[in-house]
Every structure is written in structure tokens, then in C-alpha cells.
Design a protein around this motif. Structure first.
Motif, PDB file in Angstrom:
ATOM      1  N   LYS A   1       4.690  -4.313  -0.926  1.00  0.00           N
ATOM      2  CA  LYS A   1       3.851  -4.432  -2.120  1.00  0.00           C
ATOM      3  C   LYS A   1       2.404  -4.724  -1.748  1.00  0.00           C
ATOM      4  O   LYS A   1       1.471  -4.312  -2.444  1.00  0.00           O
ATOM      5  CB  LYS A   1       4.407  -5.551  -3.021  1.00  0.00           C
ATOM      6  N   ASP A   2       2.226  -5.401  -0.603  1.00  0.00           N
ATOM      7  CA  ASP A   2       0.886  -5.737  -0.126  1.00  0.00           C
ATOM      8  C   ASP A   2       0.249  -4.581   0.647  1.00  0.00           C
ATOM      9  O   ASP A   2      -0.858  -4.706   1.152  1.00  0.00           O
ATOM     10  CB  ASP A   2       0.975  -6.984   0.773  1.00  0.00           C
ATOM     11  N   GLY A   3       0.983  -3.471   0.770  1.00  0.00           N
ATOM     12  CA  GLY A   3       0.410  -2.281   1.387  1.00  0.00           C
ATOM     13  C   GLY A   3       0.798  -2.018   2.824  1.00  0.00           C
ATOM     14  O   GLY A   3       0.275  -1.096   3.455  1.00  0.00           O
TER      15      GLY A   3
ATOM     16  N   CYS B   1       9.154 -16.853  -8.268  1.00  0.00           N
ATOM     17  CA  CYS B   1       9.101 -15.592  -7.530  1.00  0.00           C
ATOM     18  C   CYS B   1      10.341 -14.739  -7.756  1.00  0.00           C
ATOM     19  O   CYS B   1      10.242 -13.535  -7.994  1.00  0.00           O
ATOM     20  CB  CYS B   1       8.921 -15.857  -6.031  1.00  0.00           C
ATOM     21  N   ILE B   2      11.528 -15.350  -7.683  1.00  0.00           N
ATOM     22  CA  ILE B   2      12.746 -14.554  -7.832  1.00  0.00           C
ATOM     23  C   ILE B   2      12.881 -14.020  -9.254  1.00  0.00           C
ATOM     24  O   ILE B   2      13.332 -12.889  -9.465  1.00  0.00           O
ATOM     25  CB  ILE B   2      14.012 -15.343  -7.407  1.00  0.00           C
ATOM     26  N   ASN B   3      12.444 -14.794 -10.236  1.00  0.00           N
ATOM     27  CA  ASN B   3      12.507 -14.310 -11.616  1.00  0.00           C
ATOM     28  C   ASN B   3      11.512 -13.168 -11.836  1.00  0.00           C
ATOM     29  O   ASN B   3      11.826 -12.184 -12.513  1.00  0.00           O
ATOM     30  CB  ASN B   3      12.242 -15.459 -12.587  1.00  0.00           C
ATOM     31  N   GLN B   4      10.324 -13.282 -11.247  1.00  0.00           N
ATOM     32  CA  GLN B   4       9.333 -12.219 -11.371  1.00  0.00           C
ATOM     33  C   GLN B   4       9.785 -10.965 -10.630  1.00  0.00           C
ATOM     34  O   GLN B   4       9.633  -9.844 -11.118  1.00  0.00           O
ATOM     35  CB  GLN B   4       7.983 -12.684 -10.815  1.00  0.00           C
ATOM     36  N   LEU B   5      10.369 -11.153  -9.446  1.00  0.00           N
ATOM     37  CA  LEU B   5      10.870 -10.020  -8.672  1.00  0.00           C
ATOM     38  C   LEU B   5      11.968  -9.294  -9.445  1.00  0.00           C
ATOM     39  O   LEU B   5      11.996  -8.058  -9.496  1.00  0.00           O
ATOM     40  CB  LEU B   5      11.393 -10.512  -7.325  1.00  0.00           C
TER      41      LEU B   5
ATOM     42  N   ALA C   1      13.542  -9.634   0.715  1.00  0.00           N
ATOM     43  CA  ALA C   1      12.438 -10.158  -0.106  1.00  0.00           C
ATOM     44  C   ALA C   1      11.125 -10.091   0.668  1.00  0.00           C
ATOM     45  O   ALA C   1      10.079  -9.704   0.118  1.00  0.00           O
ATOM     46  CB  ALA C   1      12.738 -11.594  -0.539  1.00  0.00           C
ATOM     47  N   ALA C   2      11.169 -10.452   1.957  1.00  0.00           N
ATOM     48  CA  ALA C   2       9.958 -10.373   2.787  1.00  0.00           C
ATOM     49  C   ALA C   2       9.466  -8.937   2.863  1.00  0.00           C
ATOM     50  O   ALA C   2       8.263  -8.663   2.738  1.00  0.00           O
ATOM     51  CB  ALA C   2      10.241 -10.924   4.179  1.00  0.00           C
TER      52      ALA C   2
END
Length: 201
Positions: free
Chosen positions: A21-23, A118-122, A14-15
Motif C-alpha cells: 500500500k505504501d508503494g 488497524c485490523i478493523n480498518q484493514l 499484514a506487513a
């Protein structure tokens, strides 16, 4: 930025996902032959804001002291000549007040609710499947004393943003028919409808 993540379990992957995703350029290193073979393999797989009451409390203080001589409890405390153990113990004991219990529970609940989002969005963004079940979690208590203490804690969570339902035996069986044969041994429970479960592997 180049970032190295140690461990390809739930937290590590996840990290890595959020960092990428942040580049950032992310590399994940895992010592086992496959992902999620360490801590995540044995984890319960609960996404449970309903379990957000802080563990350090006046009740935990009693358990901590009993664990010094009763080794059948859920926690193990072994006295030894280790300055870090005594430093940690003093810090823990300072958190075992009602005031600190509430403050720590507030923080833990906010983090748990955010983590659930967060986990649902991921899952929605990536399509990843982890055998998730979004049917809530039922917490039940065998004795009236533990029910009274538990419902006090859950009412506090309910007052601070967690949907809960305090339930009697009949409602317990309605929610979980598997308890029908033992309902007389259960004092009651709490249903947290937004809690989820899944497979952490």
C-alpha cells in the motif's frame, strides 16, 4: 523498493499489505503449503486490548522463581549454562517492579488499541473476513485474591483509555449464559466491550 517478507501468517501478510500500500514491491515467502500454517494456525485469534497488562510484574517475579522447581506452572524455567538465558533473565527481572509494570502497560495498551483500529480498518478496506466477533471479551477469576489483583490492573487500564466493566456473578451469567452452572465457583470478572475475536487462520 523491493522487499521480501518471510512468512505468510497474520503478521507477514499484514506487513506485506501495508508495504504494498505504501508503494513497495513485495514478495512473501512461506515454507508451508498454504498461508497461516505456522504460528497463526495455533494462535487464539484475540484482538484484546483488555489483555494489555504487561506480564513482567512483581507477581510474575514470584511465578518465575516458583517455576524453577515447580514444572506444573504456565511457564517453564530450566536452569542451564547459557549466558543468553541469564542475560535475558536479568533484563526480565529488572522489569518486575510496579513502576516498570505501569510504564510497559501504558505502551502495550496504546499498541493494542492502535492494532485494533488497524485490523478493523484493514477489514473494511479489503473486505477480508476472519469470522470476527465484536462482542467484547469477558475475563473471569476463580478466587477473590486473583479478582482483586486483576481488577486493580483493569482499573488502571480503564483510567488510561480502555472501556471496562467490573462484574459480579449475576452480570457474568447475563453476559455469558454458559457460566450459569459454575457461577458459584467464580469470584467475579471484568468485561472489556471493545475486545474482539476472530480466526487467525
Amino acid at each position: 523498493m523491493k522487499i521480501l517478507v518471510l512468512g505468510a501468517g497474520v503478521v507477514g501478510t499484514a506487513a506485506a499489505y501495508y508495504l504494498a500500500k505504501d508503494g513497495h514491491e513485495v514478495t512473501v515467502i512461506e515454507r508451508h503449503e498454504a498461508a497461516a500454517r505456522g504460528t497463526s494456525q495455533s494462535n487464539a485469534g484475540l484482538v484484546s486490548p483488555g489483555d494489555a497488562t504487561a506480564w513482567a510484574s512483581p507477581a510474575a517475579l514470584k511465578t518465575f522463581l516458583r517455576a524453577l522447581w515447580n514444572h506444573d506452572l504456565g511457564i517453564k524455567v530450566r536452569l542451564r549454562l547459557d549466558p543468553y538465558f541469564y542475560t535475558w533473565s536479568l533484563r526480565f527481572l529488572r522489569e518486575c517492579t510496579v513502576k516498570r509494570l505501569r510504564a510497559n502497560t501504558d505502551i502495550k495498551l496504546r499498541l493494542a488499541l492502535h492494532s485494533r483500529e488497524c485490523i478493523n480498518q484493514l477489514s473494511e478496506d479489503t473486505g477480508i473476513q476472519y469470522d470476527e466477533r465484536k462482542k467484547g471479551i469477558l475475563y473471569f477469576f476463580r478466587s477473590q485474591k486473583s479478582l482483586d489483583t486483576g481488577t486493580d490492573n483493569y482499573r488502571y487500564l480503564g483510567e488510561h483509555g480502555l472501556p471496562i466493566e467490573i462484574v459480579g456473578r449475576e452480570r457474568l451469567v447475563e453476559l455469558e449464559p454458559g457460566l450459569a452452572g459454575v457461577k458459584e465457583k467464580i469470584a467475579g470478572g471484568v468485561y472489556s466491550p471493545i475486545d474482539q475475536t476472530g480466526d487467525s487462520k
